[in-house]
Design a protein around this motif. Sequence first.
Motif, PDB file in Angstrom:
ATOM      1  N   ARG B  77       0.839  -1.197   0.000  1.00 38.32           N
ATOM      2  CA  ARG B  77       0.000   0.000   0.000  1.00 38.32           C
ATOM      3  C   ARG B  77       0.872   1.245   0.000  1.00 38.32           C
ATOM      4  O   ARG B  77       1.931   1.286   0.632  1.00 38.32           O
ATOM      5  CB  ARG B  77      -0.885  -0.007   1.258  1.00 38.32           C
ATOM      6  N   TYR B 102      -3.134   3.802  -2.715  1.00 37.79           N
ATOM      7  CA  TYR B 102      -2.980   2.738  -3.706  1.00 37.79           C
ATOM      8  C   TYR B 102      -2.879   1.439  -2.910  1.00 37.79           C
ATOM      9  O   TYR B 102      -2.020   1.311  -2.016  1.00 37.79           O
ATOM     10  CB  TYR B 102      -1.720   2.959  -4.548  1.00 37.79           C
ATOM     11  N   VAL B 103      -3.759   0.492  -3.196  1.00 38.97           N
ATOM     12  CA  VAL B 103      -3.838  -0.718  -2.374  1.00 38.97           C
ATOM     13  C   VAL B 103      -3.759  -1.959  -3.252  1.00 38.97           C
ATOM     14  O   VAL B 103      -4.457  -2.060  -4.265  1.00 38.97           O
ATOM     15  CB  VAL B 103      -5.170  -0.756  -1.584  1.00 38.97           C
ATOM     16  N   ASP B 104      -2.912  -2.885  -2.878  1.00 39.57           N
ATOM     17  CA  ASP B 104      -2.817  -4.167  -3.567  1.00 39.57           C
ATOM     18  C   ASP B 104      -2.694  -5.265  -2.502  1.00 39.57           C
ATOM     19  O   ASP B 104      -1.733  -5.247  -1.731  1.00 39.57           O
ATOM     20  CB  ASP B 104      -1.592  -4.161  -4.495  1.00 39.57           C
ATOM     21  N   PRO B 105      -3.616  -6.202  -2.331  1.00 40.03           N
ATOM     22  CA  PRO B 105      -4.726  -6.460  -3.237  1.00 40.03           C
ATOM     23  C   PRO B 105      -5.809  -5.385  -3.147  1.00 40.03           C
ATOM     24  O   PRO B 105      -6.005  -4.794  -2.083  1.00 40.03           O
ATOM     25  CB  PRO B 105      -5.277  -7.800  -2.749  1.00 40.03           C
ATOM     26  N   GLN B 106      -6.469  -5.169  -4.250  1.00 37.82           N
ATOM     27  CA  GLN B 106      -7.485  -4.141  -4.307  1.00 37.82           C
ATOM     28  C   GLN B 106      -8.603  -4.443  -3.312  1.00 37.82           C
ATOM     29  O   GLN B 106      -8.986  -5.590  -3.138  1.00 37.82           O
ATOM     30  CB  GLN B 106      -8.039  -3.975  -5.730  1.00 37.82           C
ATOM     31  N   ASP B 110     -11.998  -3.995  -9.290  1.00 40.68           N
ATOM     32  CA  ASP B 110     -10.674  -4.026  -9.910  1.00 40.68           C
ATOM     33  C   ASP B 110      -9.901  -2.731  -9.711  1.00 40.68           C
ATOM     34  O   ASP B 110      -8.872  -2.514 -10.335  1.00 40.68           O
ATOM     35  CB  ASP B 110     -10.823  -4.287 -11.426  1.00 40.68           C
ATOM     36  N   TYR B 112      -7.533  -0.221  -7.926  1.00 46.28           N
ATOM     37  CA  TYR B 112      -6.453  -0.310  -6.967  1.00 46.28           C
ATOM     38  C   TYR B 112      -6.292   0.964  -6.132  1.00 46.28           C
ATOM     39  O   TYR B 112      -5.612   0.955  -5.128  1.00 46.28           O
ATOM     40  CB  TYR B 112      -5.126  -0.588  -7.687  1.00 46.28           C
ATOM     41  N   PHE B 113      -6.864   2.061  -6.599  1.00 45.70           N
ATOM     42  CA  PHE B 113      -6.648   3.291  -5.843  1.00 45.70           C
ATOM     43  C   PHE B 113      -7.970   3.861  -5.328  1.00 45.70           C
ATOM     44  O   PHE B 113      -9.032   3.667  -5.921  1.00 45.70           O
ATOM     45  CB  PHE B 113      -5.896   4.337  -6.672  1.00 45.70           C
TER      46      PHE B 113
END
Lengths: 274, 431
Positions: B77, B102-106, B110, B112-113
């Motif tokens: 993140r 910004y995040v992963d995993p979303q 779909d 991510y941000f």
Amino acid sequence: MPDLTGSMSSKSNSRGTRRSALWLAVCVTFFLPAVSGAATVEPQRLLEQSDAIRNPDRPFRVHLTLTEYEKGAQTATTALVSYARITDSGQFASIVRFTSPERDVGKLMLKNGSDLWFYDPSTKATVRISPQQRLLGQAANGDVVTVNFSRDYKAELSASESIKDGDRQARSAHKLRLTASNSDATYGSIELWLDVNTAGPIKARFFADSGRLLKTAYYRRYQRELGVDRPTETVIIDGVEPGSVTIVRMSEFGYRNAPPSWFQRDYLTRFSAE
Amino acid sequence: MDYFFQAKFPSVALASTLMALVVAVDARADDDDALALQSADAPTASSRGDGRLKLSLEAALGRLVGAQAIQSRDAKRLAVDLRYKYSVSENMFIALSNRFDYVDPQAISDIYFTNSFREAYFSWQAPQAGGSFIEVGRINLRRGPAYGFNPTDYFSLGATPLLTNADPLAIRQNRLGTGMLRAGASTSVGEISFAFAPKLGTTEIPHGGWSPRFGQTNPNARTMLALERKFSDSASAQLSGLHTRGAGTTIGASASVLVGSAAVVYLDASNSPGRPLFNSVLGQDVRNTPRANRLATGLTYSFSSGWTLTGEFDYNGNGLKKSELQSALSQYMAGYVGTAQMVQANQDSLGRSGWLVYGTKKSVIWKELDLTGFVRLNAEDRSKLSWVELRYHLPRADLSMQAQFASGALLSEYGAMPYKNLYQIILTYYL
């Protein structure tokens, strides 16, 4: 011809007189100050004079820089602005605004007697805190600066002695023993040394109700601020860990209108004084 | 010292005497050492926060440990957090607050941000006594003294677009404000305040992207009236009422009391119409949901050792009993995750009753190291969520390590969480 006997007698009398005078001088030198001191030194009045030296008599603002040391190494610096006014109760109410470090910028601490609140702008939370909780943070060191001891403590003169001041020089001082006289008092008792001539604070030791030493403070760097010679630096030594030291530096003293409406919980979210 | 002791053990006596002398000299040296120290220079105007701009960057790396058939995975993140307060004059200011993640995993679909446009409002207050004020814009108006569950925090619903950790205090930091007009004044009975939040959109399913999400924070027209009353330096209380168009009126009260020199007791309670929040789980009709009592009460105690502990009991009349939760989970497991996240984000309580213990300790081992942690217990199904953080303060940054543990039966509030454990390292840099 001079009367030898008389002369002798006179000499003897003279010796006796001298001896008496000497004793009188000794008595005057050693006992009179104590007697006159006991007669003229009014401890509570001295304490009020000392309060007036530490704090202006009108609402004011002062910048505080707190430098923390651990075993001689500087560990942190905190900067605050304190806005204070004397309330109807005779005690200072204060709002402390954190201006450094960056993580704490904008946080506020309100103290109005035992009405204590902490406001964090990032969570928008205004939380009531206890005096004990306040002591855990740096803002409590501001109390060493802006508090009227004479309102919350009863003073007794416990000694007149020479002590080492904040510049490590010997100073003649009155030692007062302060005991908490109401529930608003932050500390159980305080030992306070005041300059014999000016009543300016030199040193203080702060104790918990249990008698445990919480902190020792030295007041130094006297400068003319708002018309009075005031200490502008306080060295605070932790009572449990003497290697833990905080130096509180005061600057930019100024009279500042701080209306009573500021010192309320709800106002903290709208506080915007520079 | 006893003569016999000295005669019998001269070296011990000598050593003891020397030790006493050393201690005495040390005690004097301590003060001398302290008095030799100098204060740092006062911060310059630009660095002491007078501009009121707070900008921080945050980077996090973590590991999500899956439960049951859910696979474990890494997480990362990045975030930019901005808060700005501009004083137009002594009595007027403008506040802005925004966060980009910004995040992963979303977190959702779909995308991510997520941009969280938290606050933008104008504030004016009367220059002298009286304390009258008017504020307008998107305002994060938080109420209630409780930590984990705030029955009188009326504007919390739909206000947290993204959860980055389970700490209730951290959740509040990312919360969106509500579009509203607010005014108030001090009176002889206390401070009276009024807020009107109009409907600015329809309820949206939470999603990422740039949406300001007024549909989430302002789904209905709401009017709030509150009275704050200070009884003494140690006790204050607040009465409040909220009317939501089409949903009825909530009444609430909160209070906090200082007990002795180290304890604060608080209470936060309301009586409100049924919340539509759980209907997706239970399949109930909102109109048939009865009014419910909600309560949070707790005690915060500070120890001289540096520990501050809070114990809190939460009761939510709209919450689910054990059998209801098991039934809902067995039928709607797929929808549970979203509902549970929403409950957490709203700082609501999914279970009928629960406990929270929250603790902090400053200066653990080192002066710059703080420890924070909490345990939440669902009193109905005995499932548990624990969270702990170690945070090290650098001059312009914080480095923290967090761990989160969920435990309980499969059909329980925390036992049904898809990830059992979460570990993350976070670096926050303050510009």
